[in-house]
Design an enzyme around this catalytic site. Structure first.
Site, short mmCIF file in Angstrom:
data_model
loop_
_atom_site.label_atom_id
_atom_site.label_comp_id
_atom_site.label_asym_id
_atom_site.label_seq_id
_atom_site.Cartn_x
_atom_site.Cartn_y
_atom_site.Cartn_z
N GLY A 157 0.73 -1.30 0.02
CA GLY A 157 0.01 -0.01 0.07
C GLY A 157 0.80 1.26 -0.12
N ASP A 167 0.53 3.27 4.23
CA ASP A 167 -0.64 3.91 3.58
C ASP A 167 -1.58 4.44 4.52
OD1 ASP A 167 -1.36 1.25 4.15
OD2 ASP A 167 -2.11 1.14 2.27
N ASP A 212 -5.43 2.53 10.60
CA ASP A 212 -6.64 2.06 10.58
C ASP A 212 -7.21 1.91 12.32
OD1 ASP A 212 -9.49 1.80 10.29
OD2 ASP A 212 -9.22 -0.15 9.16
N LYS A 272 -7.65 6.76 10.03
CA LYS A 272 -9.10 6.93 10.18
C LYS A 272 -9.78 7.36 11.48
CE LYS A 272 -10.53 3.42 6.73
NZ LYS A 272 -11.04 2.19 6.72
N PHE A 314 -14.26 3.28 3.61
CA PHE A 314 -13.49 2.10 2.91
C PHE A 314 -12.64 2.95 1.71
CE2 PHE A 314 -11.27 -1.00 0.61
CZ PHE A 314 -10.52 -1.83 1.59
N VAL A 315 -11.59 3.19 1.64
CA VAL A 315 -10.78 4.06 0.71
C VAL A 315 -9.98 3.18 -0.27
CG1 VAL A 315 -11.30 6.44 1.95
CG2 VAL A 315 -9.18 5.01 2.24
N ASP A 330 -5.78 -0.29 -1.80
CA ASP A 330 -6.42 -1.03 -2.73
C ASP A 330 -7.78 -1.89 -2.12
OD1 ASP A 330 -5.06 -2.72 -0.85
OD2 ASP A 330 -5.94 -4.57 -1.85
N ARG A 338 -5.13 0.70 -6.88
CA ARG A 338 -4.10 1.29 -6.35
C ARG A 338 -3.48 2.53 -7.32
NH1 ARG A 338 -2.12 -2.02 -2.26
NH2 ARG A 338 -2.25 -4.35 -2.47
P1 IMP Z 1 -5.08 -1.46 10.52
O1 IMP Z 1 -4.15 -2.94 10.97
O2 IMP Z 1 -6.49 -1.75 11.13
O3 IMP Z 1 -4.42 -0.12 11.05
O4 IMP Z 1 -5.23 -1.64 9.05
C1 IMP Z 1 -4.08 -1.24 8.18
C2 IMP Z 1 -4.11 -2.01 6.88
O5 IMP Z 1 -5.41 -2.55 6.35
C3 IMP Z 1 -3.43 -0.96 6.13
O6 IMP Z 1 -2.17 -1.17 5.78
C4 IMP Z 1 -4.42 -1.46 4.42
O7 IMP Z 1 -3.67 -2.40 4.04
C5 IMP Z 1 -5.74 -1.78 5.22
N1 IMP Z 1 -6.77 -0.96 5.45
C6 IMP Z 1 -7.44 -0.61 6.34
N2 IMP Z 1 -8.22 0.51 5.89
C7 IMP Z 1 -8.31 0.39 4.66
C8 IMP Z 1 -8.93 1.23 3.53
O8 IMP Z 1 -9.89 1.92 4.04
N3 IMP Z 1 -8.64 0.78 1.96
C9 IMP Z 1 -7.61 0.13 2.05
N4 IMP Z 1 -7.08 -0.48 2.64
C10 IMP Z 1 -7.26 -0.48 4.01
MG MG Z 2 -1.26 -2.12 3.60
#
Ligand code: IMP
Ligand code: MG
Length: 182
Positions: free
Chosen positions: A38, A94, A97, A125, A146-147, A153, A159
Site C-alpha cells: 500500500g 498507507d 486504521d 481513520k 473504505f478508501v 487497494d 492502487r
Molecule cells: P489496521 O491494521 O487496522 O491499521 O489496518 C491497516 C491496513 O489495512 C492498511 O495497511 C491497509 O492495507 C488496510 N486498510 C485499512 N483500511 C483500509 C481502507 O480504507 N482501504 C484500503 N486498505 C485499508
Molecule cells: Mg497495507
C-alpha cells in the site's frame, strides 16, 4: 466512487509531511522502510521531497482477507528488507486504521536493534484506533470509510488511481461481477 482527496490535495498533504520530516531531522542518515504494497505510491512521492541523506528499503505486511473488507491474520515478511541495526528508521505506510498493522511491524523492527523508529502514514481513520501506538507523522485524517487509490487497494485493485476515493456498496457489487474481467 466518491472522491475524498484530489490529486492536488494529496500532493499538498504529502509535501507538508515531507517538510515536517525534514524539519525534524537530527542530521543523521535516515533509513526509510516502506510497507508493501500500500505504501508504494506514497513512498515514491515522499522520498523525493525529503531533503536528507537516506537509505530506502521495504518490508511486506499482508493481512489475508476473505470476500469482505474485514482484516485477516497479519503476515510480516522482512526477507527483502535492508539492514536496520543501529539506524534511524522511518517506517512509511498507507493508512493507520485500527493500528494493529503498524504496531506489529514496529514491534518486529524493534527486534532488529534500530537506533530509533518513527512512522509516517498518509491517512488515519478517525475513531478507529485499537492500539497504544501512534504514528509520528500523518498527512490526512479521514472519516471511517473504505478508501482506495494512491496505493490503497480493494482486492489489489485501484492502487493506480491518482486520487483517493471511498468505495460505496454499489462499487463493491460491480467489483464482484467484474472480477477477472479486465
Ligand atoms: P489496521 O491494521 O487496522 O491499521 O489496518 C491497516 C491496513 O489495512 C492498511 O495497511 C491497509 O492495507 C488496510 N486498510 C485499512 N483500511 C483500509 C481502507 O480504507 N482501504 C484500503 N486498505 C485499508
Ligand atoms: Mg497495507
Amino acid at each position: 466512487m466518491k472522491t475524498l482527496l484530489t490529486e492536488s490535495e494529496l500532493q499538498t498533504g504529502v509535501s507538508q509531511m515531507a517538510a515536517a520530516i525534514t524539519a525534524s531531522s537530527t542530521g543523521r542518515q535516515l533509513t526509510i522502510i516502506g510497507v508493501l504494497t500500500g505504501s508504494v505510491v506514497l513512498l515514491a512521492d515522499l522520498i523525493r521531497q525529503i531533503d536528507q541523506p537516506m537509505r530506502v528499503g521495504v518490508i511486506q505486511a499482508s493481512s489475508y482477507r476473505g470476500a469482505t473488507t474485514e482484516r485477516g491474520e497479519l503476515v510480516i515478511n522482512s526477507a527483502l528488507m535492508i539492514d536496520i541495526s543501529g539506524r534511524d528508521v522511518l517506517l512509511v505506510d498507507d493508512i493507520f486504521d485500527t493500528g494493529h498493522t503498524l504496531a506489529k511491524v514496529v514491534a518486529k523492527l524493534q527486534d532488529l536493534g534500530p537506533a530509533s523508529i518513527r512512522s509516517a502514514v498518509l491517512l488515519r481513520k478517525t475513531g478507529r484506533q485499537e492500539v497504544d501506538y501512534q504514528p509520528d507523522f500523518t498527512a490526512f485524517s479521514i472519516p471511517d470509510e473504505f478508501v482506495v487509490g494512491y496505493g490503497l487497494d480493494y482486492e489489489d485493485m485501484y492502487r493506480n488511481l491518482p486520487y483517493l476515493a471511498a468505495l460505496e456498496p454499489a462499487d463493491l457489487a460491480k467489483h464482484a461481477s467484474q472480477a477477472g474481467a479486465f
